[in-house]
Scaffold this motif. Structure first.
Motif, short mmCIF file in Angstrom:
data_model
loop_
_atom_site.label_atom_id
_atom_site.label_comp_id
_atom_site.label_asym_id
_atom_site.label_seq_id
_atom_site.Cartn_x
_atom_site.Cartn_y
_atom_site.Cartn_z
N LYS A 1 0.83 -1.21 0.00
CA LYS A 1 0.00 0.00 0.00
C LYS A 1 0.86 1.26 0.00
N ASP A 2 2.00 1.19 0.70
CA ASP A 2 2.90 2.34 0.82
C ASP A 2 4.26 1.84 1.28
N THR A 3 5.17 2.77 1.53
CA THR A 3 6.54 2.40 1.91
C THR A 3 6.58 1.65 3.24
N GLN A 4 5.83 2.11 4.22
CA GLN A 4 5.80 1.43 5.51
C GLN A 4 5.31 -0.01 5.35
N HIS A 5 4.29 -0.19 4.53
CA HIS A 5 3.74 -1.52 4.29
C HIS A 5 4.77 -2.41 3.61
N LEU A 6 5.54 -1.85 2.66
CA LEU A 6 6.60 -2.61 2.00
C LEU A 6 7.60 -3.12 3.03
N LEU A 7 7.98 -2.27 3.97
CA LEU A 7 8.94 -2.67 5.01
C LEU A 7 8.37 -3.80 5.87
N GLU A 8 7.11 -3.69 6.23
CA GLU A 8 6.48 -4.74 7.03
C GLU A 8 6.40 -6.07 6.27
N LEU A 9 6.03 -6.00 5.00
CA LEU A 9 5.96 -7.22 4.18
C LEU A 9 7.34 -7.84 4.03
N ALA A 10 8.36 -7.00 3.80
CA ALA A 10 9.74 -7.50 3.67
C ALA A 10 10.16 -8.18 4.97
N TRP A 11 9.78 -7.62 6.11
CA TRP A 11 10.12 -8.23 7.40
C TRP A 11 9.49 -9.62 7.51
N HIS A 12 8.21 -9.74 7.15
CA HIS A 12 7.53 -11.04 7.24
C HIS A 12 8.19 -12.07 6.32
N MET A 13 8.59 -11.65 5.12
CA MET A 13 9.25 -12.57 4.20
C MET A 13 10.64 -12.95 4.72
N GLY A 14 11.36 -11.98 5.23
CA GLY A 14 12.69 -12.25 5.78
C GLY A 14 12.62 -13.17 6.98
N ASN A 15 11.58 -13.02 7.78
CA ASN A 15 11.40 -13.87 8.95
C ASN A 15 11.20 -15.33 8.54
N ARG A 16 10.78 -15.55 7.29
CA ARG A 16 10.59 -16.90 6.76
C ARG A 16 11.74 -17.30 5.83
N HIS A 17 12.79 -16.50 5.82
CA HIS A 17 14.00 -16.77 5.01
C HIS A 17 13.68 -16.96 3.53
N LEU A 18 12.73 -16.17 3.01
CA LEU A 18 12.37 -16.28 1.61
C LEU A 18 13.30 -15.42 0.76
N PRO A 19 13.90 -15.97 -0.27
CA PRO A 19 14.65 -15.13 -1.20
C PRO A 19 13.69 -14.10 -1.80
N ALA A 20 14.08 -12.83 -1.78
CA ALA A 20 13.21 -11.76 -2.25
C ALA A 20 14.01 -10.69 -2.97
N GLN A 21 13.47 -10.24 -4.09
CA GLN A 21 14.03 -9.11 -4.82
C GLN A 21 13.23 -7.90 -4.38
N ILE A 22 13.85 -7.04 -3.59
CA ILE A 22 13.15 -5.91 -2.99
C ILE A 22 13.46 -4.65 -3.79
N GLU A 23 12.40 -4.01 -4.28
CA GLU A 23 12.52 -2.79 -5.06
C GLU A 23 11.74 -1.69 -4.35
N LEU A 24 11.77 -0.48 -4.88
CA LEU A 24 11.13 0.65 -4.21
C LEU A 24 9.62 0.49 -4.08
N ASN A 25 8.97 -0.12 -5.09
CA ASN A 25 7.51 -0.20 -5.08
C ASN A 25 6.95 -1.61 -5.12
N ARG A 26 7.84 -2.60 -5.04
CA ARG A 26 7.37 -3.98 -5.10
C ARG A 26 8.43 -4.93 -4.57
N ILE A 27 8.00 -6.16 -4.33
CA ILE A 27 8.90 -7.25 -3.95
C ILE A 27 8.57 -8.43 -4.85
#
Length: 150
Positions: free
Chosen positions: A82-108
């Protein structure tokens, strides 16, 4: 058959490659493997330790030629916050599950997994299917060298 003698990280590669090898993310963590190049040739990769290759890295052959490593197109989920804060929260949840992720400014971008998709949608993310090259962020234990949890 030509052999790989060393490699050059993408940011240090300046010479034009003579050929290319296209590999998905899961197949770019290599130590020893016979690689099939896009021009039909084969080269033997035999390194002292495993290396996680990134899109654009170069393999240096024993004759001096360079082979460019290209990220293959893969079936992925595009996670739109939804926004930058939401991106950070989603990235945290994915990282907590050790998921490989390509993190960009507006999407993962992540590999497709229906269980993870359900979790992300439950967290308010928009998740869509895409097919494109995948270059996840290198983890703290995966640079161009080995892996360890000590």
């Amino acid at each position: 058959m030509l052999r790989v003698t060393s490699f050059i990280p993408a940011q240090e590669a300046f010479d034009s490659p003579t050929s290319t090898v296209v590999l998905p993310h899961a197949d770019r963590h290599l130590r020893r493997k016979l690689l099939h190049l896009t021009d039909g040739e084969m080269v033997m990769l035999d390194l002292k330790e495993a290396v996680l290759f990134a899109d654009g890295d170069r393999l240096v052959l024993d004759n001096g030629d360079q082979v460019e490593v290209k990220a293959a197109e893969e079936r992925l989920y595009q996670v739109t916050p939804k926004d930058t804060q939401h991106l950070l929260e989603l990235a945290w949840h994915m990282g907590n599950r050790h998921l490989p992720a390509q993190i960009e400014l507006n999407r993962i971008l992540i590999a497709r997994d229906p269980v993870i998709r359900t979790m992300l949608e439950g967290l308010g993310a928009e998740v869509s299917e895409v097919v494109e090259p995948f270059q996840p962020v290198r983890g703290a234990y995966h640079s161009h060298g080995g892996h360890g949890h000590s």
